[in-house]
Enzyme design. Sequence first.
Site, mmCIF file in Angstrom:
data_model
loop_
_atom_site.group_PDB
_atom_site.id
_atom_site.type_symbol
_atom_site.label_atom_id
_atom_site.label_comp_id
_atom_site.label_asym_id
_atom_site.label_seq_id
_atom_site.Cartn_x
_atom_site.Cartn_y
_atom_site.Cartn_z
ATOM 1 N N GLY A 1 -22.167 31.210 -12.158
ATOM 2 C CA GLY A 1 -21.424 30.739 -10.994
ATOM 3 C C GLY A 1 -21.055 31.799 -9.990
ATOM 4 O O GLY A 1 -20.521 31.479 -8.914
ATOM 5 N N GLN B 1 0.549 25.448 1.623
ATOM 6 C CA GLN B 1 1.419 26.309 0.816
ATOM 7 C C GLN B 1 1.851 27.503 1.674
ATOM 8 O O GLN B 1 1.478 28.641 1.426
ATOM 9 C CB GLN B 1 0.697 26.763 -0.443
ATOM 10 C CG GLN B 1 0.282 25.600 -1.346
ATOM 11 C CD GLN B 1 -0.367 26.071 -2.630
ATOM 12 O OE1 GLN B 1 0.149 26.946 -3.312
ATOM 13 N NE2 GLN B 1 -1.504 25.482 -2.967
ATOM 14 N N LYS C 1 10.635 10.545 6.409
ATOM 15 C CA LYS C 1 10.226 10.217 5.035
ATOM 16 C C LYS C 1 10.736 11.257 4.066
ATOM 17 O O LYS C 1 11.046 12.391 4.426
ATOM 18 C CB LYS C 1 8.704 10.126 4.925
ATOM 19 C CG LYS C 1 7.957 11.436 5.124
ATOM 20 C CD LYS C 1 6.465 11.224 5.010
ATOM 21 C CE LYS C 1 5.690 12.507 5.291
ATOM 22 N NZ LYS C 1 5.912 13.552 4.315
ATOM 23 N N ASP D 1 -1.762 13.187 12.804
ATOM 24 C CA ASP D 1 -1.402 14.205 11.821
ATOM 25 C C ASP D 1 -2.525 15.232 11.763
ATOM 26 O O ASP D 1 -3.629 14.990 12.276
ATOM 27 C CB ASP D 1 -1.182 13.570 10.443
ATOM 28 C CG ASP D 1 -0.235 14.392 9.577
ATOM 29 O OD1 ASP D 1 0.145 15.507 9.987
ATOM 30 O OD2 ASP D 1 0.128 13.918 8.477
ATOM 31 N N ASP E 1 -4.990 13.467 3.525
ATOM 32 C CA ASP E 1 -5.419 13.832 2.175
ATOM 33 C C ASP E 1 -5.639 12.567 1.353
ATOM 34 O O ASP E 1 -6.710 11.979 1.369
ATOM 35 C CB ASP E 1 -4.384 14.749 1.543
ATOM 36 C CG ASP E 1 -4.863 15.359 0.234
ATOM 37 O OD1 ASP E 1 -5.933 14.944 -0.270
ATOM 38 O OD2 ASP E 1 -4.195 16.262 -0.306
ATOM 39 N N THR E 2 -4.623 12.100 0.672
ATOM 40 C CA THR E 2 -4.766 10.865 -0.110
ATOM 41 C C THR E 2 -4.520 9.628 0.743
ATOM 42 O O THR E 2 -4.682 8.512 0.267
ATOM 43 C CB THR E 2 -3.787 10.850 -1.286
ATOM 44 O OG1 THR E 2 -2.440 10.862 -0.783
ATOM 45 C CG2 THR E 2 -3.998 12.054 -2.197
#
Length: 309
Positions: free
Chosen positions: A38, A97, A192, A218, A222-223
């Site tokens: 890899g 992050q 929220k 936005d 993501d989800t």
Amino acid sequence: MQDYKIFTGSAHREFSAQVVKALGMKLSEAEVSRFSDGEVSIRLCESVRGKDVFVIQPTCAPTNDNLMELLIMIDTLKRSSAKSVNAVMPYFGYARQDRKAAPRVPITAKLVADLLQCAGITRLVTMDLHAGQIQGFFDIPVDNLYGSIIFKEYILTHNLQNSVVASPDIGGVGRARYFAKLLGLDIVIVDKRREKANESEVMNIIGNVEGKNVILIDDIIDTAGTMVKAARAFKQKGAVSVIALGTHAVFSGPAYERIMQDEIDEVIVTDTIPPRMECDKIKILSAAPLFAEVIRRINDGQSVDSLFV
């Protein structure tokens, strides 16, 4: 003849091909391969000595593989005597992050910034950083492009009446305000509370959406949990329709299943991340022409910010 070269990693070669096509160039050749365990191996197939070089590589999934490939490409170029190495990252992975949101957690966006600079980049070009202050993690020039400029023309062609721009959270108010100013519209805000990563709960809507077409904007989808819950809340408050705009189509986990529900009428994204699958409700706009123009302006010593004024 162009006096600079453009290389690409393997993360999104189609995007890179569109960028060089817009510039009337060809991608410079490099062999990107992997050993059986890899490890990434890169070999340049042409000289870069004394050249200004641009490397296009979004650090989308698989994030760690694409980031490591980019770092090795940068190191290869520096050791091959490139004059400058400009990292073009349409999507900057780990940008979420960006601070210590809880005790004993890392600030991984700063770590990525340090890795890129240690590898040897002289400039970063990216789009819609999750937090604008990430630019301060770098000691080199950073061009943070606005996806709103791409969405503007598409929305104007819809000729929506009685519309309002919405931010899915407090942190995105600046982005929503900028987009609303481009369109001459008012904004509403979703308040929220996020209990844990990738899950959110809409608590309140600040502003009036009754009888309006809501344009929800936005940086990352993501989800799609935040977008769907916000859209549901808007329609419960009387919104006629909800169009969701997201610069970076991460679309992980149940994103596609959620988007296919009735809460969101249309989803507009850019191609900073290669699409996982096709969907009738999703429209993909190309960011390649914008990145091509930015690369041209950087090479010619012209202003980049003037594109967004």
